[in-house]
Design a protein around this motif. Structure first.
Motif, short mmCIF file in Angstrom:
data_model
loop_
_atom_site.label_atom_id
_atom_site.label_comp_id
_atom_site.label_asym_id
_atom_site.label_seq_id
_atom_site.Cartn_x
_atom_site.Cartn_y
_atom_site.Cartn_z
N UNK A 232 -4.25 1.96 3.05
CA UNK A 232 -4.30 3.11 2.13
C UNK A 232 -5.51 3.11 1.22
N UNK A 233 -6.01 1.94 0.87
CA UNK A 233 -7.19 1.89 -0.01
C UNK A 233 -8.41 2.45 0.70
N UNK A 234 -8.59 2.06 1.98
CA UNK A 234 -9.73 2.57 2.72
C UNK A 234 -9.57 4.05 3.03
N UNK B 246 5.05 -2.33 -5.74
CA UNK B 246 4.09 -1.52 -5.01
C UNK B 246 4.65 -0.12 -4.76
N UNK B 247 3.76 0.82 -4.57
CA UNK B 247 4.16 2.21 -4.40
C UNK B 247 5.11 2.37 -3.22
N UNK B 248 6.16 3.21 -3.44
CA UNK B 248 7.08 3.46 -2.34
C UNK B 248 6.39 4.09 -1.14
N UNK B 249 5.36 4.88 -1.39
CA UNK B 249 4.64 5.51 -0.28
C UNK B 249 4.03 4.46 0.63
N UNK B 250 3.63 3.33 0.06
CA UNK B 250 3.10 2.23 0.86
C UNK B 250 4.22 1.33 1.39
N UNK B 251 5.22 1.12 0.55
CA UNK B 251 6.33 0.24 0.92
C UNK B 251 7.00 0.69 2.21
N UNK B 252 7.32 1.98 2.31
CA UNK B 252 8.09 2.49 3.44
C UNK B 252 7.22 2.97 4.60
#
Length: 785
Positions: A331-333, A134-140
């Motif tokens: 993040x999807x919404x 998964x994207x690091x932007x979401x991970x962290x």
């Protein structure tokens, strides 16, 4: 796994380093910053959560060599020089939660030492995958550390740098500084400097590091090392770098100062909803710095044993007034909302159409699966959506029965404890209560039936009949499972059903014949009456009430046509207020399905947009719509607001409905279903599937607790009624003790909850993690058993 708190320390200025692209020099920038900190006679530390490639080339090794005494650490090292999600395939992959917990633990440990400044460096670009893909932007994101963004000085770097910034901004990160190397040919630093200056974000451009020798023999390596030492010494002494460190330090201090002031300032400036301010103090106000998944990050709510962070994860126990479905900061919404904002902003809706509104109407009608529905009316929230529903219902009843509402009082039928909102019209659709009886314009218009309640007491499900109704409705009833309570196919043939119907029929007849009342609509909150105190109505009673109204139109008017079959309404238009209970809050697309009833009008909000943005729909039949059609403009449904069907809300709602529908089908809730299916095996016949994210074992344990009067759970909702010798009700304080225990919490997190008198309720989102719910259950058992 315990939730991770966001990172904010008084003694440690911690930042996360993101790159606008791969190979933009993140580690060189980190080394410059760490050198500058060390030269200020402070201690710096560098953390690389995930590193790939040869150990000698590892980023933490580079800083260990050139960082002037900087403390370094790497949590997970993979040998292949490829993206972490590929490199991790041949190794034991750390779970995202474990990785975040390790980062937070490391930073918290450093905060208790003499470390003043820490950098957490990502791998590759903003959206480069983490070990699990998964994207690091979401991970962290749960850490929400302030960001140092390393921009790209190469050809195309302006675009990639701005795109990286916007991706971080979209996820709620605070980008506090931007650094990049000077390149006199492309001059990205000039353009980006102006761009970020307009965002009030300081940009520092550094001299480009010395080029590596083409031939890496021993002498070349030595010269390269000497050149790098010289570069870091000179770069770390630049005034812009030193000013930047001062700015980052100031921002950390200001952030804490603002958080410390917020409760007092709010106490002075804010008039809170549903709050008696007499005796309220600033310390009673929850200061929320951010939110992610099921948790607020709250300031001043007490540190956990293993963390010195000023922020603590606090479970959002009311699902933010029942709105949260897909988690905070989804993040999807957020991307859907941003897309619609960018494509439309807001456009007026009367006499116009845009794709999101059309798609939502189409998808919603399919999800509701009601053959009566043919039209969707948009409003902004549940109360105004119900205002529209009442206008619809009363108009069609008056039209059919020839009543003049300007000369006659038209009432509604409902249940005691109903609540449909705080606007004047729907306020009149509820009996006098704490919510409305002191409102000067309130004129309660209707009759509200008392009703049997579903609850678990001492480990057994029962339907409890009010004492004053037992002569008419019979005595309390016991059930083997919650599913058997909802087995209406069987229960409709029972003596209880006949008693319910006779009592309802006779009551309505007396109200109309003896008291001369006229009724224009039946309005129900299916299954659970929320704000009235989490009242779990016997579904058989609501079904019987609907059946009597539809099967006996003669009760309401002597000139009523015979009972009609769907899709035509009969007797009275049936309005279901599903603002709270609809759209998977109770585990199904509609709460009407529990009753086996298709309403004529239904209102949905809250989970409609997954908890991100206000929006409401009122769905109605084509027949009801046609009643408002005439040559006269004044006959139209003259209701609306400026932001009707706003594109952002409609776009988010389409995605929210799709996501919840997919979860319903892909097995996301199968574990919960299995737990409650075991309970249903105790019955002799097959029963409808009714389940909850709260375990059956928890309910049995709590229902036997000395301080507990009763409990129930269905879908994401858990309700706990506490004994109160002074009598139950909205003004009771019996649940305050439990609320305070949950607010204290445990080592992992604490809980923000709401009470309704002697009732404390808890609500998860539909995406809540089983680990979080198990810890919640542990806290409840600790407090009550």
């Amino acid at each position: 796994m315990a939730p991770v708190g966001a990172g904010l320390w008084r003694t440690l200025r911690a930042h996360q380093v993101y790159g606008a692209n791969t190979d933009v020099g993140k580690t060189i920038v980190s080394t410059v910053l760490c050198n500058a900190v060390q030269r200020q006679k402070q201690r710096a530390a560098f953390l690389k959560p995930v590193s790939t490639g040869a150990l000698d080339d590892a980023d933490d090794r580079h800083i260990e060599r050139y960082g002037a005494g900087t403390l370094t650490k790497c949590l997970y090292q993979f040998d292949e020089p490829v993206s972490p999600h590929i490199a991790a395939k041949s190794k034991t992959i750390p779970r995202d939660d474990d990785l975040l917990a390790s980062i937070h633990k490391t930073l918290s440990t450093w905060a208790r030492t003499d470390i003043d400044f820490a950098l957490v460096e990502t791998a590759g670009g903003v959206h480069s995958p983490g070990p699990n893909g998964n994207s690091q932007a979401d991970l962290y994101r749960p850490l929400r550390l302030p960001i140092v963004l390393v921009a790209d000085s190469r050809l195309g770097g302006i675009s990639s740098s701005i795109s990286a910034y916007e991706s971080l901004l979209l996820r709620g990160y605070d980008v506090q500084s931007v650094l990049l190397f000077r390149d006199d040919y492309y001059q990205n630093h000039d353009y980006l400097g102006e761009y970020f200056r307009n965002k009030s974000i300081p940009l520092v451009h550094l001299p480009a590091p010395p080029s590596k020798p083409l031939q890496m023999d021993a002498d070349a390596l030595k010269r390269d090392e000497e050149a790098m030492f010289k570069y870091y010494r000179q770069a770390s002494e630049e005034s812009d770098i030193l000013r930047l460190l001062d700015e980052l330090n100031l921002r950390n201090e200001q952030r804490i100062e603002k958080l410390e002031e917020m409760a007092n300032r709010a106490h002075d400036l804010i008039w809170y909803p549903f709050t008696q301010h007499q005796g309220m103090q600033a310390k009673d106000i929850t200061v929320i710095d951010s939110a992610h998944d099921d948790y607020f990050q709250t300031f001043g709510s007490g540190r956990t044993e293993n963390s010195e962070s000023e922020l603590r994860p606090t479970f959002d126990g009311s699902a933010s007034w029942w709105t949260q479905g897909l988690g905070h900061g989804n993040p999807d919404l957020a991307l859907s909302a941003a897309y619609a904002a960018g494509r439309y902003g807001h456009v007026m809706f009367a006499g116009a159409i845009h794709e999101p509104a059309l798609s939502l109407a189409d998808n919603l009608l399919k999800a509701l699966d009601n053959p009566r529905f043919g039209k969707v009316f948009y409003t902004d929230n549940g109360s105004t959506g119900m205002e529209v529903a009442v206008k619809m219902g009363l108009r069609v009843a008056c039209d059919r029965y020839g009543w003049d509402a300007s000369e006659e009082k038209i009432n509604i039928l409902g249940l005691k404890g109903s609540y449909h909102g705080d606007t004047i019209g729907v306020m009149d659709c509820s009996e006098p209560s704490t919510y409305n009886k002191k409102v000067e314009w309130y004129r309660g218009r209707g009759h509200w039936f008392d009703f049997p309640l579903v609850k678990m007491v001492d480990g057994k499900w029962k339907v409890e009949v009010p004492a004053e109704l037992q002569e008419d409705l019979g005595s309390d009833m016991d059930f083997n499972s919650l599913g058997s309570v909802f087995d209406l196919d069987q229960r409709l043939g029972s003596e209880t059903s006949q008693r319910y119907k006779k009592y309802i029929h006779d009551t309505i007849k007396d109200l109309v014949d003896t008291h001369g009342m006229k009724f224009g609509a039946l309005i129900l909150e299916p299954v659970i009456l929320g704000a009235g105190g989490m009242l779990f109505c016997d579904p058989l009673f609501q079904r019987c009430l609907t059946d009597v109204v539809r099967e006996h139109p003669e009760l309401f008017s002597s000139n009523a046509p015979p009972a009609k079959e769907s899709p035509s309404w009969s007797g009275l238009p049936v309005v279901f207020d599903e603002v709270f209970t609809g759209l998977y809050r109770l585990g199904r697309p509609t709460s009407a399905s529990f009753l086996g009833v298709h309403p004529d009008i239904a209102v949905n909000a809250k989970l409609l947009t997954g908890g991100l943005i206000p929006l409401c729909t009122t769905a109605a039949s084509k027949e009801i719509f046609d009643t408002f059609s005439s040559p006269e403009k004044s006959d139209a449904l003259l209701h609306g607001h400026s932001y009707t069907a706003h594109a952002m809300g409609c776009t988010v709602a389409v995605d929210s409905l799709r996501t919840m529908s997919e979860m319903d089908k892909d097995g996301s809730w199968d574990g919960y279903r299995a737990d409650w299916r075991e309970e249903s095996t105790l019955t002799e016949t097959a029963t409808p599937e009714v389940w909850s994210v709260w375990s059956n074992a928890l309910l049995k344990d709590l229902s036997c607790a000395e301080s507990v009067e009763s409990v129930f759970a269905i879908g994401t909702v858990l309700s706990i009624s506490l004994h109160d010798e002074q009598g139950a009700g909205y003004t009771s304080n019996a649940a305050k003790g439990l609320q305070q225990d949950l607010a204290a919490g445990g080592d992992q997190f604490n809980v923000h909850s709401r009470v309704l008198g002697n009732v404390l309720y808890l609500m998860s989102s539909v995406t809540s993690k089983p680990e979080s719910l198990k810890e919640m259950e542990r806290l409840l058992r600790s407090s009550l058993t």
